[in-house]
Design a protein around this motif. Structure first.
Motif, PDB file in Angstrom:
ATOM      1  N   VAL A  26       4.424   3.835   3.109  1.00  0.00           N
ATOM      2  CA  VAL A  26       3.867   4.700   2.066  1.00  0.00           C
ATOM      3  C   VAL A  26       2.684   3.992   1.422  1.00  0.00           C
ATOM      4  N   LYS A  27       1.616   4.752   1.151  1.00  0.00           N
ATOM      5  CA  LYS A  27       0.467   4.229   0.420  1.00  0.00           C
ATOM      6  C   LYS A  27       0.263   5.060  -0.835  1.00  0.00           C
ATOM      7  N   VAL A  28      -0.012   4.373  -1.944  1.00  0.00           N
ATOM      8  CA  VAL A  28      -0.343   5.035  -3.206  1.00  0.00           C
ATOM      9  C   VAL A  28      -1.730   4.559  -3.591  1.00  0.00           C
ATOM     10  N   GLU A  29      -2.638   5.502  -3.833  1.00  0.00           N
ATOM     11  CA  GLU A  29      -4.020   5.167  -4.149  1.00  0.00           C
ATOM     12  C   GLU A  29      -4.545   6.074  -5.249  1.00  0.00           C
ATOM     13  N   VAL A  30      -5.536   5.574  -5.980  1.00  0.00           N
ATOM     14  CA  VAL A  30      -6.293   6.406  -6.911  1.00  0.00           C
ATOM     15  C   VAL A  30      -7.701   6.446  -6.360  1.00  0.00           C
ATOM     16  N   GLU A  31      -8.170   7.633  -6.060  1.00  0.00           N
ATOM     17  CA  GLU A  31      -9.518   7.760  -5.500  1.00  0.00           C
ATOM     18  C   GLU A  31     -10.378   8.648  -6.387  1.00  0.00           C
ATOM     19  N   ARG A  65      -0.208  13.937  -0.310  1.00  0.00           N
ATOM     20  CA  ARG A  65      -0.209  14.770  -1.517  1.00  0.00           C
ATOM     21  C   ARG A  65      -1.227  14.180  -2.473  1.00  0.00           C
ATOM     22  N   ARG A  66      -1.990  15.051  -3.128  1.00  0.00           N
ATOM     23  CA  ARG A  66      -3.005  14.628  -4.102  1.00  0.00           C
ATOM     24  C   ARG A  66      -2.765  15.340  -5.419  1.00  0.00           C
ATOM     25  N   PHE A  67      -3.005  14.591  -6.513  1.00  0.00           N
ATOM     26  CA  PHE A  67      -2.833  15.132  -7.847  1.00  0.00           C
ATOM     27  C   PHE A  67      -4.029  14.725  -8.697  1.00  0.00           C
ATOM     28  N   ARG A  68      -4.688  15.714  -9.304  1.00  0.00           N
ATOM     29  CA  ARG A  68      -5.805  15.413 -10.200  1.00  0.00           C
ATOM     30  C   ARG A  68      -5.212  14.997 -11.542  1.00  0.00           C
ATOM     31  N   LEU A  69      -5.484  13.748 -11.911  1.00  0.00           N
ATOM     32  CA  LEU A  69      -4.933  13.205 -13.151  1.00  0.00           C
ATOM     33  C   LEU A  69      -5.700  13.721 -14.357  1.00  0.00           C
ATOM     34  N   LEU A  70      -5.026  13.742 -15.479  1.00  0.00           N
ATOM     35  CA  LEU A  70      -5.635  14.212 -16.714  1.00  0.00           C
ATOM     36  C   LEU A  70      -6.535  13.130 -17.307  1.00  0.00           C
ATOM     37  N   ASP A  76      -6.458   2.290 -13.948  1.00  0.00           N
ATOM     38  CA  ASP A  76      -6.467   0.886 -13.537  1.00  0.00           C
ATOM     39  C   ASP A  76      -5.133   0.188 -13.821  1.00  0.00           C
ATOM     40  N   GLU A  77      -4.144   0.922 -14.334  1.00  0.00           N
ATOM     41  CA  GLU A  77      -2.843   0.332 -14.657  1.00  0.00           C
ATOM     42  C   GLU A  77      -1.685   1.066 -13.970  1.00  0.00           C
TER      43      GLU A  77
END
Length: 108
Positions: A26-31, A65-70, A76-77
Protein backbone atom coordinates in the motif's frame (compact mmCIF):
# COMPACT_ATOMS: atom_id res chain seq x y z
CA UNK A 1 -11.39 -0.65 -1.26
CA UNK A 2 -13.93 0.77 1.16
CA UNK A 3 -12.96 3.97 2.97
CA UNK A 4 -14.51 5.95 5.83
CA UNK A 5 -13.59 9.65 6.25
CA UNK A 6 -14.42 11.41 9.48
CA UNK A 7 -13.49 14.86 10.70
CA UNK A 8 -12.70 15.43 14.36
CA UNK A 9 -11.84 18.68 16.13
CA UNK A 10 -8.13 18.16 15.44
CA UNK A 11 -7.84 15.95 12.32
CA UNK A 12 -9.33 14.28 9.27
CA UNK A 13 -9.18 10.49 9.73
CA UNK A 14 -9.43 8.00 6.86
CA UNK A 15 -9.92 4.27 7.53
CA UNK A 16 -9.53 1.92 4.57
CA UNK A 17 -10.32 -1.80 4.63
CA UNK A 18 -7.39 -3.65 3.09
CA UNK A 19 -7.79 -7.27 4.23
CA UNK A 20 -4.94 -9.59 3.37
CA UNK A 21 -2.58 -6.82 2.31
CA UNK A 22 0.77 -6.00 3.87
CA UNK A 23 1.80 -2.40 4.46
CA UNK A 24 4.45 -2.86 1.75
CA UNK A 25 1.64 -3.38 -0.79
CA UNK A 26 0.00 0.00 0.00
CA UNK A 27 1.18 3.53 -0.79
CA UNK A 28 -0.17 6.70 0.82
CA UNK A 29 0.73 9.99 -0.86
CA UNK A 30 -0.31 13.63 -0.91
CA UNK A 31 -0.09 15.05 -4.40
CA UNK A 32 -0.77 18.44 -5.93
CA UNK A 33 -0.82 19.96 -2.48
CA UNK A 34 -4.24 18.80 -1.29
CA UNK A 35 -5.03 15.39 -2.80
CA UNK A 36 -4.66 12.36 -0.53
CA UNK A 37 -4.05 9.21 -2.54
CA UNK A 38 -4.29 5.63 -1.24
CA UNK A 39 -2.91 3.13 -3.74
CA UNK A 40 -2.80 -0.64 -3.34
CA UNK A 41 -1.48 -3.47 -5.44
CA UNK A 42 -2.11 -7.16 -4.89
CA UNK A 43 -0.19 -9.68 -6.95
CA UNK A 44 -2.04 -12.46 -8.69
CA UNK A 45 -1.86 -15.85 -6.99
CA UNK A 46 1.05 -17.96 -8.27
CA UNK A 47 -0.32 -20.61 -10.64
CA UNK A 48 1.22 -24.02 -10.91
CA UNK A 49 1.01 -25.89 -14.21
CA UNK A 50 -1.28 -28.62 -12.85
CA UNK A 51 -3.52 -26.36 -10.75
CA UNK A 52 -7.23 -26.37 -11.47
CA UNK A 53 -9.11 -23.35 -10.11
CA UNK A 54 -12.74 -23.84 -9.10
CA UNK A 55 -13.35 -20.31 -7.86
CA UNK A 56 -11.38 -17.05 -7.89
CA UNK A 57 -13.22 -14.15 -6.23
CA UNK A 58 -10.39 -12.22 -4.59
CA UNK A 59 -9.30 -9.26 -6.63
CA UNK A 60 -5.75 -8.67 -7.78
CA UNK A 61 -4.09 -5.77 -9.52
CA UNK A 62 -3.94 -2.06 -8.76
CA UNK A 63 -6.55 0.10 -7.11
CA UNK A 64 -6.47 3.81 -6.31
CA UNK A 65 -8.63 6.18 -4.26
CA UNK A 66 -8.19 9.96 -4.18
CA UNK A 67 -9.63 12.49 -1.77
CA UNK A 68 -9.46 16.27 -2.13
CA UNK A 69 -8.48 17.54 1.30
CA UNK A 70 -10.04 20.61 2.85
CA UNK A 71 -8.24 23.93 3.35
CA UNK A 72 -7.43 23.19 6.97
CA UNK A 73 -5.38 20.03 6.24
CA UNK A 74 -1.74 20.03 7.38
CA UNK A 75 -0.47 17.98 4.45
CA UNK A 76 3.12 17.95 5.72
CA UNK A 77 2.11 16.11 8.93
CA UNK A 78 0.13 13.14 7.51
CA UNK A 79 0.58 9.83 9.38
CA UNK A 80 -0.48 6.32 8.33
CA UNK A 81 -0.83 3.13 10.35
CA UNK A 82 -1.85 -0.38 9.29
CA UNK A 83 -3.31 -2.85 11.77
CA UNK A 84 -5.48 -5.95 11.30
CA UNK A 85 -6.21 -5.19 7.64
CA UNK A 86 -7.25 -1.57 8.26
CA UNK A 87 -5.14 1.37 7.04
CA UNK A 88 -5.68 4.49 9.17
CA UNK A 89 -4.49 7.80 7.74
CA UNK A 90 -4.57 10.85 9.99
CA UNK A 91 -4.32 14.35 8.52
CA UNK A 92 -3.99 16.97 11.28
CA UNK A 93 -5.97 20.20 10.92
CA UNK A 94 -4.70 23.77 11.07
CA UNK A 95 -6.58 26.34 13.04
CA UNK A 96 -8.40 28.40 10.45
CA UNK A 97 -8.64 32.04 11.42
CA UNK A 98 -12.15 33.37 11.33
CA UNK A 99 -12.66 36.34 9.08
CA UNK A 100 -12.67 39.60 10.97
CA UNK A 101 -16.01 41.36 10.80
CA UNK A 102 -15.92 45.15 10.71
CA UNK A 103 -19.09 47.15 11.11
CA UNK A 104 -19.61 49.85 8.49
CA UNK A 105 -21.28 53.07 9.50
CA UNK A 106 -24.27 53.99 7.37
CA UNK A 107 -24.65 57.70 6.53
CA UNK A 108 -27.72 59.51 5.37
Amino acid sequence: MRVDWKETLVAHVFNADLPGLKKEEVKVEVEEGRVLQINRERSKEQEEKNDKWHLMERSSGKFLRRFRLLEDAKTDEVKANMENGVMSVTVPKEEVKKAEVKAIEIFG
